[in-house]
Design a protein around this motif. Structure first.
Motif, mmCIF file in Angstrom:
data_model
loop_
_atom_site.group_PDB
_atom_site.id
_atom_site.type_symbol
_atom_site.label_atom_id
_atom_site.label_comp_id
_atom_site.label_asym_id
_atom_site.label_seq_id
_atom_site.Cartn_x
_atom_site.Cartn_y
_atom_site.Cartn_z
ATOM 1 N N VAL A 106 26.720 -47.585 6.339
ATOM 2 C CA VAL A 106 26.908 -47.092 5.419
ATOM 3 C C VAL A 106 26.507 -48.203 4.186
ATOM 4 O O VAL A 106 27.378 -48.862 3.388
ATOM 5 N N ARG A 107 25.875 -48.398 3.393
ATOM 6 C CA ARG A 107 25.260 -49.580 2.697
ATOM 7 C C ARG A 107 25.668 -49.247 1.228
ATOM 8 O O ARG A 107 26.177 -49.509 0.020
ATOM 9 N N GLU A 108 24.967 -48.260 0.792
ATOM 10 C CA GLU A 108 25.117 -47.058 -0.292
ATOM 11 C C GLU A 108 25.096 -45.533 -0.144
ATOM 12 O O GLU A 108 24.939 -45.611 0.546
ATOM 13 N N VAL A 109 25.671 -44.732 -1.014
ATOM 14 C CA VAL A 109 25.616 -43.457 -1.236
ATOM 15 C C VAL A 109 25.433 -42.643 -2.530
ATOM 16 O O VAL A 109 25.661 -43.221 -3.305
ATOM 17 N N ARG A 110 24.402 -41.623 -2.288
ATOM 18 C CA ARG A 110 23.763 -41.312 -3.405
ATOM 19 C C ARG A 110 24.552 -39.907 -3.745
ATOM 20 O O ARG A 110 24.382 -39.200 -2.734
ATOM 21 N N ALA A 111 24.588 -39.481 -4.206
ATOM 22 C CA ALA A 111 24.713 -37.964 -4.384
ATOM 23 C C ALA A 111 23.154 -37.434 -5.142
ATOM 24 O O ALA A 111 23.006 -36.877 -5.910
ATOM 25 N N SER A 112 22.940 -36.080 -4.386
ATOM 26 C CA SER A 112 21.566 -34.882 -4.682
ATOM 27 C C SER A 112 22.640 -33.865 -5.491
ATOM 28 O O SER A 112 22.441 -32.725 -4.906
ATOM 29 N N VAL A 113 23.599 -33.499 -6.400
ATOM 30 C CA VAL A 113 24.692 -32.407 -6.949
ATOM 31 C C VAL A 113 23.793 -31.397 -7.030
ATOM 32 O O VAL A 113 24.050 -30.159 -6.487
ATOM 33 N N GLY A 114 22.495 -31.612 -7.589
ATOM 34 C CA GLY A 114 21.429 -30.695 -8.065
ATOM 35 C C GLY A 114 20.985 -29.209 -6.482
ATOM 36 O O GLY A 114 21.056 -28.661 -6.094
ATOM 37 N N ALA A 115 20.896 -30.518 -5.844
ATOM 38 C CA ALA A 115 20.206 -29.619 -3.872
ATOM 39 C C ALA A 115 21.396 -29.368 -3.316
ATOM 40 O O ALA A 115 21.660 -28.587 -2.756
ATOM 41 N N GLY A 116 23.080 -29.441 -3.966
ATOM 42 C CA GLY A 116 23.373 -29.706 -2.694
ATOM 43 C C GLY A 116 24.464 -30.404 -2.125
ATOM 44 O O GLY A 116 25.009 -29.686 -0.380
ATOM 45 N N PHE A 117 23.851 -31.554 -1.994
ATOM 46 C CA PHE A 117 24.235 -32.805 -0.796
ATOM 47 C C PHE A 117 24.478 -34.019 -1.073
ATOM 48 O O PHE A 117 24.079 -34.049 -2.141
ATOM 49 N N VAL A 118 25.449 -34.496 -0.512
ATOM 50 C CA VAL A 118 25.877 -36.292 -0.944
ATOM 51 C C VAL A 118 24.811 -37.035 0.511
ATOM 52 O O VAL A 118 25.098 -36.617 1.332
ATOM 53 N N TYR A 119 24.296 -37.943 0.353
ATOM 54 C CA TYR A 119 23.600 -39.060 1.156
ATOM 55 C C TYR A 119 23.984 -40.350 1.499
ATOM 56 O O TYR A 119 23.543 -41.077 0.802
ATOM 57 N N ASN A 179 23.783 -27.886 9.416
ATOM 58 C CA ASN A 179 24.990 -28.057 8.891
ATOM 59 C C ASN A 179 24.986 -27.879 7.557
ATOM 60 O O ASN A 179 25.295 -27.804 6.689
ATOM 61 N N ILE A 180 23.820 -28.299 6.669
ATOM 62 C CA ILE A 180 23.325 -28.155 5.329
ATOM 63 C C ILE A 180 22.417 -26.859 4.984
ATOM 64 O O ILE A 180 22.812 -25.683 4.032
ATOM 65 N N LYS A 181 21.389 -25.846 5.802
ATOM 66 C CA LYS A 181 19.920 -25.229 5.444
ATOM 67 C C LYS A 181 20.834 -23.836 5.553
ATOM 68 O O LYS A 181 21.521 -23.090 5.253
ATOM 69 N N CYS A 182 21.243 -23.974 7.641
ATOM 70 C CA CYS A 182 22.323 -22.666 7.756
ATOM 71 C C CYS A 182 23.427 -22.291 6.845
ATOM 72 O O CYS A 182 24.517 -20.845 6.947
ATOM 73 N N ARG A 183 24.300 -23.513 6.022
ATOM 74 C CA ARG A 183 25.367 -23.271 5.832
ATOM 75 C C ARG A 183 24.968 -22.534 4.027
ATOM 76 O O ARG A 183 26.039 -21.611 3.763
ATOM 77 N N VAL A 184 23.775 -22.590 3.891
ATOM 78 C CA VAL A 184 23.693 -21.900 2.266
ATOM 79 C C VAL A 184 22.691 -20.678 2.313
ATOM 80 O O VAL A 184 23.366 -19.529 1.436
ATOM 81 N N LEU A 235 30.676 -30.631 -1.282
ATOM 82 C CA LEU A 235 29.187 -31.044 -0.391
ATOM 83 C C LEU A 235 28.654 -31.282 0.822
ATOM 84 O O LEU A 235 29.456 -32.614 1.508
ATOM 85 N N PRO A 236 27.730 -30.974 1.025
ATOM 86 C CA PRO A 236 28.249 -31.379 2.476
ATOM 87 C C PRO A 236 27.195 -32.310 2.524
ATOM 88 O O PRO A 236 26.651 -32.842 1.875
ATOM 89 N N VAL A 237 26.432 -33.251 3.864
ATOM 90 C CA VAL A 237 26.057 -34.805 3.941
ATOM 91 C C VAL A 237 25.141 -34.603 4.660
ATOM 92 O O VAL A 237 24.708 -33.984 5.350
ATOM 93 N N CYS A 238 23.997 -35.502 4.392
ATOM 94 C CA CYS A 238 22.792 -35.842 5.016
ATOM 95 C C CYS A 238 22.152 -36.793 4.790
ATOM 96 O O CYS A 238 21.828 -37.772 3.645
ATOM 97 N N MET A 239 22.680 -37.531 6.326
ATOM 98 C CA MET A 239 22.557 -39.155 6.828
ATOM 99 C C MET A 239 21.644 -39.577 6.267
ATOM 100 O O MET A 239 20.345 -38.813 6.575
ATOM 101 N N ALA A 240 20.767 -40.758 5.301
ATOM 102 C CA ALA A 240 19.596 -41.018 5.671
ATOM 103 C C ALA A 240 19.778 -42.319 6.417
ATOM 104 O O ALA A 240 20.011 -43.155 6.044
ATOM 105 N N LYS A 241 19.039 -42.427 7.666
ATOM 106 C CA LYS A 241 18.882 -43.479 8.040
ATOM 107 C C LYS A 241 17.569 -43.281 9.102
ATOM 108 O O LYS A 241 16.527 -42.096 8.763
ATOM 109 N N THR A 242 16.906 -43.893 9.878
ATOM 110 C CA THR A 242 15.943 -44.596 10.252
ATOM 111 C C THR A 242 14.898 -42.488 11.629
ATOM 112 O O THR A 242 16.318 -42.465 12.063
ATOM 113 N N HIS A 243 14.553 -42.344 11.524
ATOM 114 C CA HIS A 243 14.176 -41.233 12.117
ATOM 115 C C HIS A 243 13.817 -41.989 13.830
ATOM 116 O O HIS A 243 13.016 -41.236 14.518
#
Length: 565
Positions: free
Chosen positions: A519-532, A314-319, A491-499
Motif C-alpha cells: 500500500v503506497r498511499e491511502v486516499r479518502a473519498s469521504v463524500g462517496a463514503g469509502f477510503v481507498y 462490502n460497500i454497495k450492499c452495506r449502503v 468507512l469501508p475500504v475500496c482497494m485500488a489495484k490492477t484488475h
C-alpha cells in the motif's frame, strides 16, 4: 455469411414503447419522465411507492480475472435477463452507463453485444440523458470554487501542496493527466499543479452511485474533502459553500434511466463509477427500484470477483441494505488459457493462433483463478453459478474442462450462447441461477464498519486476494493515522489495484501466493463514503491508443452513425 455487427443487430431491434416496458414493471406513469422516444427517467418517489411490491431475487454478475479484452460480463448480464423471460419469469437488469472515453478509445461501445444488447445502442453509448455531463459539471464547479477561494485569500488556510481535488472530463486525454493552472497574471488565479481524471473516476460519480436519495446526496457532497490545512485538518465542499449548487446540478442525474434489451427486457442504466479506484457498480437507487419490479433483478460489477464483486458486497450492499441471493461468475476458455501463463493477450490484437487450438489441458492449467474467485463469492455466503461464455472458437472439450473445475468446487455451471442466440442461449444459465437464488441466503459482510482501517485492508488482502500480508509505505501509515483521527475510520475500504491479477502485480496470473500487498498511499473519498488504499500505479485518466475507435466512427450519407461497434 459474416456475423452482423452489434450496431447492425441493434438497428434491427423491434422496440416496444418505453411506456409499456415501464407498465410491465409496475411503474406508475406519474413517476416517469420521457427523454425522447426510447428512454425515460424514473422519479425517486418510486422507491417509496413500490415498497409494498414483492421483492425480486437479487443476482450479481461478476467474473474471473479478465484478460485485457474483457470476458463479456455486460453481455452475460443482458443475456441472463433475457433468458429469464424464456422461463416465464420477469427480470429487470441494472447496469452502469458507459463512459464516452472508452467508447471513443478502444471499446467502441459498452451496451452488451451480439443478440444480448441494450438498445438504442447509439443513445446508450453517446450522452444518453446527460448524466455524465452533469457529474462533470458538478465536479468542476467544486474545482472552480476551490481555486476561487485560493484566489480570494484562502481564508480556510488550505495548504497548496495538500489540495487533492482535481478536475474531470468524460474523455480519454493523457495530456491532461498533469497540468498547471493559474498561469498568466495575478487575475488568472493562483498558480499550482493539478490535473484531470476521467469523469467515471470522480468522487461525485461514486457519491451519486452510492446515494439513497437527494438529501443523502446533498450530505455526501458536503462531506467531500478537497484538501487539508497546514495543520492537517480536512477542508470540505460544505466549507466552500459549493455542495448546494452541486446538488442542484445533479437533480436530474440522480434519477435512473429506463431502457430495454433487444428482447424488450427492462434495463435500468445509472451511474458509471470507475472500476479501479471506485465501486465499479451501478447505482443503489436503481437497485432499490428494480428489486420491486419483477421476479429477478440482475446487476453487474466491474472486473473480477476480487474487484467489483467484493465492493458490491462490502460497500454497495452495506449502503443499500440489500442482500444478494446468487452470483454469476463469467468464465471464458480464453481467460482460463491466459491464466496458464502460456499466452499473451493484448487489447486490440488478435488472439495468439495456438491459443485457439483445442487444448483442455491449458484450461486446467489456468484453473486456480476460477477456483479462487468461486471462493471469493462463497466467503460472502452467496451461491455461485459459473457461466461459460461460449465463443465460436471454443471446443466442447474445453467447456467440459471448465465444467469439471467448477463442479469440483461444488458450484453450479452452465454454458451460455447468449451472444449469438440471445435469451434462448441463456436459458440453461437462467435455470441454474434460479436454482441458486432459491437457496436460503446466508449473505455476510467481510468486516464490520467498526473495524480499524488497517484491519479492513488486511482482511481483504489476505482473504480475497490470497496475500500473506500487507506492507505500508511511511506516507500510507501517516495517512491512515490522519483518517482515523479525523473520524473516517468507520468507512469501508475500496482497494485500488490492477484488475488484471488477483494480486497487485498485473503480471501474476492465476491465484498467486507467497506475496505481500504493498500500500503506497491511502486516499479518502469521504463524500462517496469509502477510503481507498492505492496498491500500484493507478491511471485515473486513460489515454488513446494508436488507432482509437473514434477514427472509425462517422455519419453516413443518410445521417446514420457508422463505426460504433
Amino acid at each position: 455469411m459474416a456475423f452482423p455487427s452489434d450496431l447492425e443487430i441493434a438497428r434491427g431491434a423491434k422496440l416496444r414503447p418505453i411506456e409499456e416496458i415501464a407498465a410491465d414493471m409496475g411503474l406508475p406513469s406519474g413517476l416517469l419522465e420521457p427523454y425522447g422516444r426510447d428512454v425515460m427517467k424514473i422519479d425517486l418517489a418510486a422507491v417509496d411507492e413500490l415498497a409494498d411490491a414483492p421483492k425480486a431475487k437479487y443476482v450479481l454478475v461478476s467474473a474471473i480475472t479478465p484478460t485485457p479484452l474483457g470476458e463479456g460480463k455486460t453481455t452475460t448480464t443482458v443475456g441472463l435477463g433475457q433468458g429469464f423471460k424464456h422461463l416465464g419469469k420477469r427480470a429487470t437488469i441494472a447496469i452502469r452507463q458507459p463512459s464516452m472515453g472508452p467508447t471513443l478509445g478502444i471499446k467502441g461501445g459498452a451496451a452488451g453485444g451480439g443478440y444480448s444488447q441494450v438498445v438504442p445502442m447509439e443513445l446508450l453509448n453517446l450522452h444518453l440523458t446527460g448524466d455524465m455531463h452533469a457529474v462533470t459539471a458538478a465536479h468542476n464547479l467544486l474545482a472552480a470554487m476551490l481555486d476561487n477561494h485560493l484566489y480570494q485569500g484562502n481564508a480556510l488556510g488550505l495548504d497548496l501542496s495538500a489540495v487533492t481535488w482535481r478536475r474531470v472530463l468524460d474523455m480519454n486525454d493523457r495530456a491532461l493527466r498533469n497540468v498547471v493552472v493559474g498561469l498568466g497574471g495575478r487575475a488568472d488565479g493562483v498558480t499550482r499543479q493539478t490535473g484531470f481524471d476521467i469523469t467515471a473516476a470522480s468522487e461525485v460519480m461514486a457519491a451519486l452511485a452510492l446515494t439513497t436519495g437527494i438529501e443523502d446526496l446533498r450530505a455526501r457532497l458536503g462531506r467531500i474533502v478537497v484538501g487539508y490545512t497546514h495543520e492537517g485538518e480536512p477542508v470540505t465542499a460544505e466549507q466552500l459553500d459549493a455542495a448546494g449548487a452541486m446538488t442542484v446540478l445533479l437533480r436530474e442525474a440522480i434519477k435512473p434511466n429506463l431502457m430495454q434489451t433487444l428482447e424488450n427486457t427492462p434495463v435500468l442504466v445509472h451511474c458509471g463509477p470507475f472500476g479501479n479506484i471506485a465501486t465499479g457498480n451501478s447505482s443503489v437507487v436503481a437497485d432499490l427500484i428494480g428489486i420491486r419490479c419483477g421476479d429477478y433483478l440482475v446487476t453487474e460489477a466491474g472486473f473480477g470477483a476480487d474487484m467489483g464483486a467484493e465492493r458490491f458486497f462490502n460497500i454497495k450492499c452495506r449502503v443499500s441494505g440489500q442482500a444478494p441471493d446468487a452470483a454469476v461468475l463469467v468464465a471464458t476458455v480464453r481467460a482460463l488459457k491466459a491464466h496458464s501463463g502460456k499466452f499473451r493477450v493484448v487489447a486490440g490484437r488478435p488472439l495468439p493462433e495456438d491459443m485457439l487450438a483445442e487444448n483442455p489441458d491449458d484450461v486446467h492449467a489456468g484453473a486456480a483463478n476460477l477456483r479462487k474467485q468461486i471462493e471469493n463469492i462463497r466467503m460472502h455466503g452467496v451461491s455461485p453459478v459459473v457461466a461459460i461464455n461460449a465463443f465460436p472458437t471454443d471446443h466442447p472439450s474445453e467447456h467440459a474442462a471448465i465444467r469439471e473445475i467448477a463442479e469440483s468446487m461444488g458450484a453450479r455451471v452452465a454454458v451460455s450462447t447468449h451472444f449469438t442466440e440471445g435469451g434462448t442461449g441463456a436459458t440453461e444459465l437462467a435455470e441454474a441461477v434460479a436454482e441458486a437464488a432459491a437457496e436460503p441466503s446466508e449473505f455476510q459482510l467481510l468486516y464490520p464498519s467498526s473495524a480499524p482501517l488497517r484491519e479492513k485492508i488486511e482482511t481483504i488482502a489476505t482473504r480475497v486476494y490470497g496475500a500473506d500480508g500487507v506492507s505500508y509505505s511511511r506516507e500510507a501509515s501517516r495517512q491512515l493515522e490522519t483518517y482515523e483521527r479525523n473520524g473516517f475510520g468507520d468507512l469501508p475500504v475500496c482497494m485500488a489495484k490492477t484488475h488484471l491479477s488477483i494480486s497487485s502485480d498485473p503480471t501474476l496470473l492465476g491465484a498467486p501466493t507467497g506475496w505481500t500487498l504493498p500500500v503506497r498511499e491511502v486516499r479518502a473519498s469521504v463524500g462517496a463514503g469509502f477510503v481507498y488504499p492505492v496498491c500500484g500505479d493507478m491511471r485515473t485518466m486513460p489515454g488513446l491508443g494508436a488507432s482509437p475507435a473514434a477514427t472509425r466512427i462517422d455519419l453516413d450519407d443518410d445521417g446514420e452513425i457508422v463505426g460504433l461497434s
